[in-house]
Design an enzyme around this catalytic site. Structure first.
Site, short mmCIF file in Angstrom:
data_model
loop_
_atom_site.label_atom_id
_atom_site.label_comp_id
_atom_site.label_asym_id
_atom_site.label_seq_id
_atom_site.Cartn_x
_atom_site.Cartn_y
_atom_site.Cartn_z
N PRO A 131 0.81 -1.23 0.00
CA PRO A 131 0.00 0.00 0.00
C PRO A 131 0.84 1.28 0.00
O PRO A 131 0.86 2.01 0.99
CB PRO A 131 -0.82 -0.14 1.28
CG PRO A 131 0.04 -0.95 2.19
CD PRO A 131 0.83 -1.88 1.33
N CYS A 132 1.50 1.54 -1.13
CA CYS A 132 2.34 2.74 -1.21
C CYS A 132 1.47 4.00 -1.13
O CYS A 132 2.00 5.09 -0.87
CB CYS A 132 3.19 2.72 -2.47
SG CYS A 132 2.25 2.50 -3.97
N HIS A 133 0.16 3.85 -1.34
CA HIS A 133 -0.73 5.02 -1.23
C HIS A 133 -0.83 5.50 0.23
O HIS A 133 -1.29 6.61 0.47
CB HIS A 133 -2.12 4.71 -1.79
CG HIS A 133 -2.83 3.59 -1.07
ND1 HIS A 133 -2.62 2.26 -1.38
CD2 HIS A 133 -3.72 3.60 -0.04
CE1 HIS A 133 -3.37 1.50 -0.59
NE2 HIS A 133 -4.05 2.29 0.24
#
Lengths: 210, 196
Positions: free
Chosen positions: B162-164
């Site tokens: 989950p780089c967001h």
């Protein structure tokens, strides 16, 4: 392109079939790389493995070599334009990659401290007829071991011509030499093989009896 | 004892060599080809590639068509794709937003630094965010904030890692591989879900 001066010493020499898949595979590759590569895999993974097996002498090593060679081929193809791909003779091109990849592996292994792992086939894989006849097992092991006694070039020439059943023109392409020279490598390799077999060299036994 | 000079022996030798060709070439397709498939996700349809070790690449169908996806994979990994034979375990649940679903990932093509950044990022729970500086500190490279940002910008498997959830210390939500509006929407929906 003539084999001038090279005596054909092999009885029953016959022409190997030219590559029936070449046109179809090249066309498929030019059409779309991934789908074409699947076609290439189907057509040639058998011969790639056969040459890898006789180059490494070990089944697991041969699988590694075959997979690595196919991936190298894919990477090379992804840099070629459609014209270059259409002009390709896929089978000798692929087998050249197999032999180069093996050469690199051996070189890299030699540079590693522990070195010697799998340099030359020490414990060759017997031929496919082993399960069937004890007599054949003897011949297959003996022959495979004898192959290891040849120089690299002679072994490659003999394996490509007589194990992989390539026509001499393709053997020459893989070895990067004129057809006459390729014939000479095959012929000398066979002569040396006969001598090895005659002397019992390369058998799995530690020493000759008697 | 047979003699070695007769034509018969020549034939036997050639027959013996021909018999050395293995009749049973092994199936190397799993080692040579990676699989790909199209699956739904909470940000719309995505294309996913996986090796025999795990999921290796994910992109939105809206951004790349079939050939574009193959070409991107080829450029990045140098490996051919074929249609996947099965859906990787946990993939669909993870893409649906199930935090407990953790499909196996294949991040072997990355550098150690990139892998560390992504591993730290994978620990950020849904509904929360961390700063780029936090990620850099977490992997023991507190001064490599910018490099951590670059590693996240090239995340091969967004959503699954989950780089967001990584945002600048101050100001807006920062950039995202699928665009800022998608990042905002993902963060908002995760926050809302955590509250319920």
């Amino acid at each position: 392109m003539t084999g001038a001066g090279v005596a054909e010493t092999v009885a029953g020499e016959r022409a190997a079939p030219s590559d029936p898949d070449a046109g179809r595979v090249s066309a498929a590759l030019a059409e779309g790389l991934d789908v074409g590569f699947a076609e290439l895999y189907r057509a040639y993974h058998g011969v790639v493995f056969a040459v890898a097996l006789r180059t490494t002498g070990h089944r697991a090593d041969a699988e590694d070599l075959a997979a690595e060679s196919l991936l190298r081929a894919y990477r090379a193809l992804s840099g070629y334009d459609a014209r270059r791909i259409r002009a390709l003779s896929p089978r000798p091109w692929l087998l050249t990659i197999v032999l180069n990849t093996r050469r690199n592996q051996v070189r890299d292994a030699a540079r590693r401290p522990r070195g010697a792992d799998g340099e030359v086939p020490e414990r060759p894989v017997p031929g496919p007829t082993v399960e069937e006849h004890a007599e054949h097992r003897e011949t297959g092991e003996h022959l495979a071991a004898s192959l290891a006694q040849l120089t690299d070039t002679q072994r490659h020439a003999v394996v490509l011509r007589h194990v992989a059943d390539l026509p001499i023109g393709e053997v020459a392409e893989v070895l990067g030499c004129p057809v006459g020279t390729a014939k000479s490598h095959v012929s000398r390799g066979l002569t040396r093989l006969r001598a090895c077999i005659e002397n019992g060299a390369g058998t799995a036994r530690p020493a000759e009896r008697g | 004892m047979t003699t070695m000079t007769t034509p018969d022996h020549g034939d036997a030798l050639l027959a013996g060599l021909a018999a050395l060709a293995p009749s049973d070439a092994p199936d190397l397709t799993d080692r040579v080809f990676d699989g790909w498939l199209a699956v739904p996700s909470r940000i719309g349809p995505v294309r996913v590639a996986s090796t025999r070790d795990g999921v290796s690449f994910l992109r939105r169908a809206a951004d790349l068509d079939d050939e574009g996806f193959r070409a991107a994979y080829r450029d990045r990994f140098g490996r051919p794709l074929r249609p996947a034979r099965s859906v990787p375990d946990d993939l669909e649940a993870a893409l649906d937003g199930d935090a407990g679903a953790r499909p196996r990932l294949d991040l072997l093509a990355l550098t150690d630094f990139q892998r560390d950044v992504l591993a730290a990022t994978r620990t950020i729970p849904a509904g929360e965010t961390r700063s780029y500086a936090w990620v850099a500190a977490e992997i023991g490279r507190p001064r490599a904030v910018r490099a951590a940002g670059t590693a996240l910008a090239t995340n091969p498997v967004p959503l699954l890692i989950p780089c967001h959830r990584v945002v600048p210390s101050h100001g807006d939500v920062g950039r995202y591989i699928f665009g800022v509006p998608v990042k905002q929407a993902l963060l908002q929906s995760e926050k809302a879900e955590e509250k319920t």
